[in-house]
Design an enzyme around this catalytic site. Sequence first.
Site, PDB file in Angstrom:
ATOM      1  N   ASP A 103     -19.725   2.682  26.492  1.00 43.77           N
ATOM      2  CA  ASP A 103     -20.065   1.469  25.764  1.00 43.77           C
ATOM      3  C   ASP A 103     -19.838   0.256  26.665  1.00 43.77           C
ATOM      4  O   ASP A 103     -19.051   0.319  27.618  1.00 43.77           O
ATOM      5  CB  ASP A 103     -19.171   1.318  24.523  1.00 43.77           C
ATOM      6  CG  ASP A 103     -19.408   2.431  23.523  1.00 43.77           C
ATOM      7  OD1 ASP A 103     -20.488   3.053  23.558  1.00 43.77           O
ATOM      8  OD2 ASP A 103     -18.499   2.691  22.711  1.00 43.77           O
TER       9      ASP A 103
HETATM   10  N1  URA Z   1     -16.524   7.058  22.973  1.00 43.66           N
HETATM   11  C1  URA Z   1     -16.766   5.789  22.588  1.00 43.66           C
HETATM   12  O1  URA Z   1     -16.570   5.451  21.423  1.00 43.66           O
HETATM   13  N2  URA Z   1     -17.201   4.920  23.505  1.00 43.66           N
HETATM   14  C2  URA Z   1     -17.404   5.241  24.796  1.00 43.66           C
HETATM   15  O2  URA Z   1     -17.794   4.396  25.590  1.00 43.66           O
HETATM   16  C3  URA Z   1     -17.142   6.568  25.188  1.00 43.66           C
HETATM   17  C4  URA Z   1     -16.712   7.458  24.260  1.00 43.66           C
END
Ligand code: URA
Length: 239
Positions: A103
Amino acid sequence: MRIDKLLANLGFGSRKEVKKLLKDGAVKVNDIVVKDAKQHVDPINENVTLNGDRIEYKEFIYLMMNKPPGVLSATEDTREETVIDLLELEDQVYNPFPVGRLDKDTEGLLLITNNGQLSHRLLSPKKHVPKTYFAVIEGEVTEEDVKAFKNGVTLDDGYYTKPGDLVILKSGLMSDIELTITEGKFHQVKRMFESVGKRVVYLKRMSMGPLKLDDTLELGEYRELEDEEIQLLKEYQVI
Ligand code: URA
């Protein structure tokens, strides 16, 4: 591969500029000047030089980045900065892409490569590649949560996750945890915690399969994988 394509791919100029370099006699293959842009070369086994400097060609590039927050795990975006924008031009010429997505606000280990097979295998749901995250959670993480994650939890869209290995490092109003999962659903870690009524306020990926984040890399820094790390990926049967 055609010599003009090789040089252009490696960032030594447009096809037209490369043609001029060739015409000027700047390029040699095995010590012989090559002026014909159409000439084929084997860049791995032949000695290609530009103005006397050996050109290093590799088919694949493997980079480990400590992804900073605020940057997209994408190759390009019209408005926002991507992890590829953070690479030196000499690495961008290999057209690498991130293996999977973190993310925008997530930090940590991101593998960047132009090896599509590696990416495909590491991300394949059949491979069950473990990914370990460090997270700070708002709320007290309990042994109940450890058990719930071990059994799998139901996400907001009804998906029932595979078991996750949750380790509580510090429990309190804010808790530090480590979670290892073998899937990569959208926002998975955040949604797993939502399923037990808690919120992830900081997330960092520490490892993916056999690769561990190099803790000497500052946020936004990256380096090529070392030979031993490439060997680990081979043993893991992803390259
Ligand atoms: N899980 C998440 O919620 N975000 C990420 O970036 C990776 C795994």
